[in-house]
Design an enzyme around this catalytic site. Structure first.
Site, PDB file in Angstrom:
ATOM      1  N   LYS A   1       0.847  -1.197   0.000  1.00 51.32           N
ATOM      2  CA  LYS A   1       0.000   0.000   0.000  1.00 51.32           C
ATOM      3  C   LYS A   1       0.877   1.239   0.000  1.00 51.32           C
ATOM      4  O   LYS A   1       1.464   1.600   1.017  1.00 51.32           O
ATOM      5  CB  LYS A   1      -0.925   0.036   1.225  1.00 51.32           C
ATOM      6  CG  LYS A   1      -2.039   1.056   1.010  1.00 51.32           C
ATOM      7  CD  LYS A   1      -2.592   1.642   2.284  1.00 51.32           C
ATOM      8  CE  LYS A   1      -1.837   2.834   2.763  1.00 51.32           C
ATOM      9  NZ  LYS A   1      -1.832   4.019   1.894  1.00 51.32           N
TER      10      LYS A   1
ATOM     11  N   GLU B   1       9.978  16.061  14.908  1.00 56.39           N
ATOM     12  CA  GLU B   1      10.419  15.887  13.531  1.00 56.39           C
ATOM     13  C   GLU B   1       9.687  16.907  12.656  1.00 56.39           C
ATOM     14  O   GLU B   1       8.462  16.876  12.558  1.00 56.39           O
ATOM     15  CB  GLU B   1      10.085  14.463  13.075  1.00 56.39           C
ATOM     16  CG  GLU B   1      10.619  14.143  11.706  1.00 56.39           C
ATOM     17  CD  GLU B   1      10.235  12.730  11.246  1.00 56.39           C
ATOM     18  OE1 GLU B   1       9.087  12.320  11.476  1.00 56.39           O
ATOM     19  OE2 GLU B   1      11.096  12.063  10.657  1.00 56.39           O
TER      20      GLU B   1
ATOM     21  N   CYS C   1      13.611  10.819   6.658  1.00 55.37           N
ATOM     22  CA  CYS C   1      13.656  10.329   8.047  1.00 55.37           C
ATOM     23  C   CYS C   1      15.062  10.425   8.618  1.00 55.37           C
ATOM     24  O   CYS C   1      15.234  10.507   9.825  1.00 55.37           O
ATOM     25  CB  CYS C   1      13.157   8.894   8.103  1.00 55.37           C
ATOM     26  SG  CYS C   1      14.007   7.823   6.941  1.00 55.37           S
TER      27      CYS C   1
ATOM     28  N   GLU D   1       9.823   1.211  10.625  1.00 54.44           N
ATOM     29  CA  GLU D   1      10.842   2.220  10.291  1.00 54.44           C
ATOM     30  C   GLU D   1      10.141   3.564  10.448  1.00 54.44           C
ATOM     31  O   GLU D   1       9.313   3.937   9.621  1.00 54.44           O
ATOM     32  CB  GLU D   1      11.318   2.053   8.843  1.00 54.44           C
ATOM     33  CG  GLU D   1      12.004   0.742   8.547  1.00 54.44           C
ATOM     34  CD  GLU D   1      13.407   0.655   9.113  1.00 54.44           C
ATOM     35  OE1 GLU D   1      13.888   1.640   9.721  1.00 54.44           O
ATOM     36  OE2 GLU D   1      14.029  -0.408   8.966  1.00 54.44           O
TER      37      GLU D   1
HETATM   38  P1  NAD Z   1       2.389   8.285   7.766  1.00 50.96           P
HETATM   39  O1  NAD Z   1       2.699   7.514   8.997  1.00 50.96           O
HETATM   40  O2  NAD Z   1       1.341   9.317   7.828  1.00 50.96           O
HETATM   41  O3  NAD Z   1       1.947   7.285   6.596  1.00 50.96           O
HETATM   42  C1  NAD Z   1       2.739   6.188   6.210  1.00 50.96           C
HETATM   43  C2  NAD Z   1       1.851   5.149   5.547  1.00 50.96           C
HETATM   44  O4  NAD Z   1       0.943   4.664   6.523  1.00 50.96           O
HETATM   45  C3  NAD Z   1       1.006   5.693   4.396  1.00 50.96           C
HETATM   46  O5  NAD Z   1       0.931   4.726   3.387  1.00 50.96           O
HETATM   47  C4  NAD Z   1      -0.343   5.891   5.053  1.00 50.96           C
HETATM   48  O6  NAD Z   1      -1.411   5.796   4.147  1.00 50.96           O
HETATM   49  C5  NAD Z   1      -0.384   4.741   6.036  1.00 50.96           C
HETATM   50  N1  NAD Z   1      -1.309   4.946   7.162  1.00 50.96           N
HETATM   51  C6  NAD Z   1      -1.734   6.108   7.690  1.00 50.96           C
HETATM   52  N2  NAD Z   1      -2.604   5.881   8.693  1.00 50.96           N
HETATM   53  C7  NAD Z   1      -2.712   4.543   8.805  1.00 50.96           C
HETATM   54  C8  NAD Z   1      -3.448   3.681   9.649  1.00 50.96           C
HETATM   55  N3  NAD Z   1      -4.269   4.144  10.593  1.00 50.96           N
HETATM   56  N4  NAD Z   1      -3.322   2.349   9.495  1.00 50.96           N
HETATM   57  C9  NAD Z   1      -2.507   1.843   8.551  1.00 50.96           C
HETATM   58  N5  NAD Z   1      -1.782   2.612   7.698  1.00 50.96           N
HETATM   59  C10 NAD Z   1      -1.888   3.927   7.836  1.00 50.96           C
HETATM   60  O7  NAD Z   1       3.781   8.845   7.258  1.00 50.96           O
HETATM   61  P2  NAD Z   1       4.067   9.802   6.016  1.00 50.96           P
HETATM   62  O8  NAD Z   1       3.569  11.150   6.366  1.00 50.96           O
HETATM   63  O9  NAD Z   1       3.609   9.152   4.753  1.00 50.96           O
HETATM   64  O10 NAD Z   1       5.660   9.774   5.984  1.00 50.96           O
HETATM   65  C11 NAD Z   1       6.438  10.572   6.790  1.00 50.96           C
HETATM   66  C12 NAD Z   1       6.943   9.796   7.996  1.00 50.96           C
HETATM   67  O11 NAD Z   1       7.614   8.612   7.602  1.00 50.96           O
HETATM   68  C13 NAD Z   1       7.960  10.579   8.794  1.00 50.96           C
HETATM   69  O12 NAD Z   1       7.700  10.470  10.167  1.00 50.96           O
HETATM   70  C14 NAD Z   1       9.277   9.904   8.457  1.00 50.96           C
HETATM   71  O13 NAD Z   1      10.283  10.049   9.415  1.00 50.96           O
HETATM   72  C15 NAD Z   1       8.848   8.494   8.298  1.00 50.96           C
HETATM   73  N6  NAD Z   1       9.840   7.759   7.508  1.00 50.96           N
HETATM   74  C16 NAD Z   1      10.633   6.847   8.133  1.00 50.96           C
HETATM   75  C17 NAD Z   1      11.602   6.166   7.407  1.00 50.96           C
HETATM   76  C18 NAD Z   1      12.495   5.148   8.055  1.00 50.96           C
HETATM   77  O14 NAD Z   1      13.062   4.345   7.326  1.00 50.96           O
HETATM   78  N7  NAD Z   1      12.649   5.134   9.358  1.00 50.96           N
HETATM   79  C19 NAD Z   1      11.754   6.428   6.050  1.00 50.96           C
HETATM   80  C20 NAD Z   1      10.927   7.381   5.454  1.00 50.96           C
HETATM   81  C21 NAD Z   1       9.960   8.039   6.186  1.00 50.96           C
END
Ligand code: NAD
Length: 451
Positions: free
Chosen positions: A153, A352, A262, A228
């Site tokens: 997804k 962040e 991230c 992650e």
């Molecule tokens: P997010 O957590 O809002 O969304 C990530 C994914 O989760 C999306 O596909 C979203 O649709 C899904 N999602 C959202 N709510 C959900 C739920 N209730 N149940 C299941 N899935 C759900 O994150 P974002 O805004 O897309 O990305 C930014 C974040 O990702 C930042 O905090 C960043 O640090 C983190 N990130 C971490 C890494 C790593 O490797 N540690 C890498 C890239 C980004």
């Protein structure tokens, strides 16, 4: 309900897509489950060949995939090409790893004991919008290599490159149903994958906030999870470092991908005795970051991903910053490179930002540098700049973070494990370690006793 996908650099729609709901999610899981026994039975060398073909197709389509990613995320085309290059490397690496991740024999009394590596079955992969294709490949590569079927997804904002990758996987000969991509909401499709009894594992990259929901939701079926999550990494510059190099590279360690990274070293910790000089150099190098049209080869920073995200980023900069760079006065979710002097207790140093905003924080000595760097709930990445090798190693051991670089700001290599300490998550991606997250160890004992 359809989903309108925008180009963040123009604010114009670039695609209208149907969104999956719970029913479509269940259908995708059923498809994956149906094909799973045949996929796990594919001979390792043949599975490796299919992954290698996919890697080659990604390479052949570098320009197309990079343009899709650049238009959908707003990322500079030169960086997007590099990211697609990494996706191909990831598939090559895991193609090579398919038949090199195996069990062992263990000396025991009365027979032979050994371990096998078994696939988990169907795995649900949920990825964010900042590096859509890259992060998807870090999960798809080891998942397929281990013989799992996948339901992926992508984030709502950036589904386009994953859809194209699924087409290329079919073209490579990966059987239908093995790699499924669902466009849809996290709270619907993501949530259903997390709770679905036939999904054995969730590989999640995203915010710490949603990571918590993944853990909670997975508890119902004791699902395996890899998380992650977010970061608030430190770039620690000691006075004995090559200050020119540290200052020339520090902006790219925060402003790459417009800070939506991230691993962004968004807390720049500088030893007090070199603070004024470093700041002067840092302001100069930040002013040189080329901000503008992501489709131009020379562009180094594009817009933020959405209007809502720009609002959030802007909310972190309340007072007059130390430095603010230029940003286009045109449609697009632009936000300039921004430097702010701060203490580690300020909101900007604790949360962040996920945008092109860096907090610069002074420290007195090594002990204080370590204390400040570790004074965060996160622990993803970081850098240490010094010419003293023993200090570099001492500080590297002391920092509570999963990934570190010395006299460099790089975080990610295909061959080395990547992941977080503390609330940056757990489990490791990339390298051979990622394969542990997509397989179970089965222990088998065969008696050699007679009679
Ligand atoms: P997010 O957590 O809002 O969304 C990530 C994914 O989760 C999306 O596909 C979203 O649709 C899904 N999602 C959202 N709510 C959900 C739920 N209730 N149940 C299941 N899935 C759900 O994150 P974002 O805004 O897309 O990305 C930014 C974040 O990702 C930042 O905090 C960043 O640090 C983190 N990130 C971490 C890494 C790593 O490797 N540690 C890498 C890239 C980004």
């Amino acid at each position: 309900m359809t989903l309108t996908v925008l180009n963040p650099a123009t604010e114009k729609p670039i695609a209208e897509l149907d969104q999956a709901g719970v029913e479509e999610t269940d259908e995708a899981v059923s498809r994956a489950r149906a094909v799973s026994p045949a996929w796990r039975a594919v001979a390792p060398a043949d599975r490796a060949r299919l992954l290698r073909r996919l890697a080659a197709l990604v390479e052949e389509h570098t320009e197309e995939l990079a343009r899709i990613e650049s238009r959908n995320v707003g990322k500079p085309i030169s960086g997007a090409r590099g990211e697609v290059g990494m996706v191909a490397q990831v598939f090559h690496f895991y193609a090579g790893a398919v038949d090199k991740h195996y069990g062992s024999t263990i000396p025991v009394a009365g027979g032979v004991a050994g371990t096998f590596r078994e696939p988990l079955g169907v795995v649900g992969l949920i990825v964010p919008w900042n590096f859509p294709l890259n992060i998807a490949s870090w999960k798809i590569g080891p998942a397929l290599a281990c013989g799992n079927a996948v339901v992926l997804k992508p984030a709502e904002l950036t589904p386009l490159s994953a859809l194209r990758l699924a087409e290329l996987a079919l073209e490579a000969g990966i059987p239908e149903g093995v790699l499924n991509v669902l466009v849809g909401k996290g709270s619907v499709v993501g949530q259903r994958l997390i709770e679905h009894p036939d999904v054995a594992k969730i590989g999640f990259t995203g915010s710490t906030e949603v990571g918590r929901l993944v853990m909670q939701g997975a508890a119902g079926t004791i699902k395996r999870v890899t998380l992650e999550l977010g970061g608030k990494s430190a770039n620690v510059v000691f006075a004995d470092a090559d200050l020119e190099r540290a200052a020339a590279t520090a902006p790219y360690a925060v402003f790459d991908n417009a800070g939506q990274d991230c691993c962004a070293r968004s807390r720049i910790l500088v030893q007090r005795s070199a603070y004024d000089r470093f700041l002067e150099l840092l302001v100069e190098s930040t002013g040189k970051v080329v901000v503008g049209d992501p489709e131009e080869d020379a562009t180094e920073m594009g817009p933020l991903v959405s209007a809502a995200h720009r609002e959030l980023v802007a909310s972190f900069v309340e007072d007059e910053p130390l430095f603010r760079g230029p940003a286009p006065d045109a449609p697009g979710f632009w936000y300039p490179c921004t430097l702010v002097e701060a203490t580690n207790d300020d909101r900007i140093a604790r949360e962040e930002v996920f945008g092109p905003v860096a907090a610069v924080i002074p420290f007195e000595d090594e002990a204080e540098a370590v204390r400040i760097a570790n004074d965060t709930p996160y622990g993803l990445s970081g850098s240490i700049w010094t010419r003293d090798g023993a200090r570099a190693l001492r500080v590297a051991r002391a920092l509570e973070t999963g990934v570190l670089s010395v006299n460099s700001n790089s975080s990610v290599r295909v061959q080395t494990p990547f992941g977080g300490f503390k609330q940056s998550g757990f489990g490791r991606e990339l390298g051979m370690q990622a394969l542990d997250g997509y397989s179970e160890v089965k222990s088998v004992f065969i008696s050699t006793e007679e009679g």
